[in-house]
Write a protein that holds these residues in place. Structure first.
Motif, short mmCIF file in Angstrom:
data_model
loop_
_atom_site.label_atom_id
_atom_site.label_comp_id
_atom_site.label_asym_id
_atom_site.label_seq_id
_atom_site.Cartn_x
_atom_site.Cartn_y
_atom_site.Cartn_z
N ALA A 141 0.76 -1.26 0.00
CA ALA A 141 -0.09 -0.09 0.03
C ALA A 141 0.89 1.21 -0.07
CB ALA A 141 -1.01 0.05 1.26
N TYR A 142 0.19 2.15 -0.47
CA TYR A 142 0.80 3.52 -0.25
C TYR A 142 0.64 4.31 0.88
CZ TYR A 142 1.56 3.51 -5.54
OH TYR A 142 2.38 3.29 -6.88
N LEU A 154 5.39 7.01 0.44
CA LEU A 154 5.96 5.71 0.58
C LEU A 154 5.29 4.60 -0.01
CD1 LEU A 154 7.33 7.61 2.68
CD2 LEU A 154 7.72 5.80 4.18
N TYR A 155 5.75 3.75 -0.37
CA TYR A 155 5.10 2.49 -0.94
C TYR A 155 5.91 1.28 -0.01
CZ TYR A 155 3.10 -1.36 -4.12
OH TYR A 155 2.48 -2.26 -4.65
N LEU A 156 4.80 0.61 0.75
CA LEU A 156 5.13 -0.52 1.73
C LEU A 156 4.52 -1.64 1.56
CD1 LEU A 156 5.05 2.00 4.73
CD2 LEU A 156 7.08 1.43 3.52
N ALA A 184 11.46 1.63 -4.21
CA ALA A 184 10.12 2.43 -4.50
C ALA A 184 10.02 3.50 -3.91
CB ALA A 184 8.94 1.42 -4.18
N CYS A 185 10.44 3.90 -2.64
CA CYS A 185 10.17 5.04 -2.05
C CYS A 185 11.22 6.06 -2.61
CB CYS A 185 10.65 4.85 -0.39
SG CYS A 185 9.15 3.89 0.29
N MET A 186 12.28 5.69 -2.95
CA MET A 186 13.23 6.64 -3.57
C MET A 186 12.83 7.42 -4.79
SD MET A 186 16.03 7.42 -1.64
CE MET A 186 17.11 7.87 -2.77
N GLN A 211 3.42 -4.90 -9.69
CA GLN A 211 2.00 -4.36 -9.49
C GLN A 211 2.57 -2.72 -9.12
OE1 GLN A 211 -1.05 -4.84 -9.61
NE2 GLN A 211 -2.02 -3.26 -8.32
N PHE A 212 3.48 -2.36 -8.49
CA PHE A 212 4.14 -1.02 -8.51
C PHE A 212 4.17 -0.50 -9.74
CE2 PHE A 212 7.75 2.03 -7.91
CZ PHE A 212 7.06 2.66 -6.96
#
Length: 442
Positions: free
Chosen positions: A74-75, A83-85, A112-114, A166-167
């Motif tokens: 989830a974002y 953030l994408y965790l 992903a977060c960067m 998916q991301f």
């Protein structure tokens, strides 16, 4: 037959010995220029509607360390960073509230977060920048500039590795919807930066929108997929997607999201008053998916504890010298509350009406208090130094009002002498009904 049985037993044994997949996320690190307590908002459709999230309380050195449950990727919104965790992530985080590009991430999910540090802001016009408003920049030039930015964004995503498919799907959609949002936003920004005369604004906007419409439609093609409700840009334009694509060409979840979100926004701003309860009945008939009916139920159940006659939840606020004052200490008095902030225009506009009533009715039996939710006490103290107040002045973290379902300010409340709500969503002081409530309960 015997070999098949052995194979079956071995397989079952192997499965039973496997460790369950992790369902937690561990975040730690430093948060710069944030308040003393904040909520990291969950950006799933349900989390967004219900304003769910994880509370973070940094220490005196701005360090934090939290662990929480997460069932699926989830974002999350952390200040101006996204953030994408993923369940199982252990991530070291540095975020600066004033500069999302200064964020740094180390550990699981860092890539992903960067990547998300530089994502455009939908409310900032997405890819629109000041270079779009040079005097000689006509519509074709605007399109040329935008298409370059869109192409660069697609290339950056294409070269991104180490993230899930998916991301990548979500981020490809984000680029498409940011592109559409940029074209939508252009005329609004242009009328301001180009100083378009008032009598020419409509004509200019109509011309711009007509010119860009074919391009916009191209970027809305993915807008029927409910997966994109997890992406903030899509949520901001999903109603346009329904209009452009037709209701028959979008997932039912999108239509149910729009109806449920609008209802909850009304509920959040007005509280569960009669007109909102009537609207609830209509929306419940429109919404088809069980999960959105459940979201509506959850949204309204939050307000059960705020109905007239219910005890006001625990609340503490600080004086100018930092002394903590619990709401419970005011029992025995009728308490009239103004929740506000120095940056809130409507709050400032209502303040004279509130102060006038405080002067008229404030006595030993009635306590008028103003509680600021400014994230820092500096602008609050500066404001009070220039404005004389009859009501008593306090400040506290916005998160202190979590049980009060504080969505926006100003918010006015009246609490009886026993500490029970008379009205947790009282009308504004400029409304004569506010004074009537006070007179009826003195």
């Amino acid at each position: 037959m015997k070999s098949i049985l052995i194979t079956f037993c071995v397989t079952i044994g192997f499965i039973s010995c496997q460790k369950p997949l992790p369902k937690t996320v561990h975040l730690y690190g430093e948060l710069k220029n944030f308040g003393t307590e904040l909520s990291m908002g969950k950006q799933t459709p349900e989390g967004y509607i219900l304003r769910e999230g994880e509370t973070i309380t940094p220490d005196a050195q701005n360090k934090f360390d939290i662990t929480f449950e997460l069932d699926a990727p989830a974002y999350f919104r952390l200040g101006r960073n996204t953030l994408y965790l993923t369940p199982g992530d252990e991530l070291e985080v540095f975020c600066d509230m004033n500069d999302p590009n200064a964020g740094s991430f180390k550990g699981d999910g860092a890539l992903a977060c960067m990547y998300l540090r530089a994502k455009p802001f939908p409310k900032g016009g997405s890819y629109i920048g000041r270079e779009f408003f040079e005097p000689d920049t006509d519509f074709p030039k605007v399109k040329e500039l935008l298409e370059v930015k869109i192409s660069e964004a697609l290339q950056k995503l294409d070269t991104l590795s180490g993230v899930s498919e998916q991301f990548k799907k979500m981020e490809y959609g984000r680029i498409q919807f940011d592109a559409a949002n940029s074209y939508f936003s252009y005329s609004n920004y242009a009328t301001y930066y180009l100083k378009i005369p008032q009598d020419q604004i409509k004509s200019f906007s109509d011309s711009a929108n007509a010119y860009f419409k074919p391009t916009v439609k191209k970027y809305l093609k993915l807008g029927g997929d409910a997966d994109y409700l997890n992406v903030d840009t899509y949520r901001s334009i999903c109603d346009v997607c329904v209009e452009e694509l037709g209701e028959e060409n979008v997932d039912q979840a999108i239509k149910d999201f729009i109806s449920t979100f609008k209802l909850n926004m009304t509920l959040s701003s007005k509280g569960p008053i009669e007109e909102v309860l009537e609207e609830k009945k209509k929306v419940e008939e429109e919404v088809l998916l069980p999960e959105y009916k459940e979201i509506i139920s959850k949204a309204f159940s939050k307000y059960d504890a705020l109905m007239p006659g219910m005890p006001a939840p625990e609340l503490a606020f600080n004086t100018e010298d930092g002394k903590a004052t619990p709401l419970a200490s005011l029992k025995g008095k009728l308490v009239v509350i103004d929740v506000w902030a120095t940056w809130c225009g409507p709050c400032i506009a209502e303040s004279p009406y509130f102060e006038k009533l405080a002067k008229r009715y404030g006595n030993e039996a009635v306590e008028f208090i103003s509680i600021s939710i400014d994230s820092s006490d500096k602008p609050w103290k500066k404001y009070l130094a220039k404005h004389e107040k009859k009501s008593k002045q306090y400040i506290c973290n916005r998160t202190n009002f979590a049980k009060y379902e504080l969505f926006g300010v100003p918010r006015f409340m009246i609490i009886d002498k026993q500490g029970n709500f008379i009205d947790a969503f009282a009308p504004a002081p400029s409304n004569e009904r506010f004074e009537e409530l006070i007179k009826q309960n003195i």
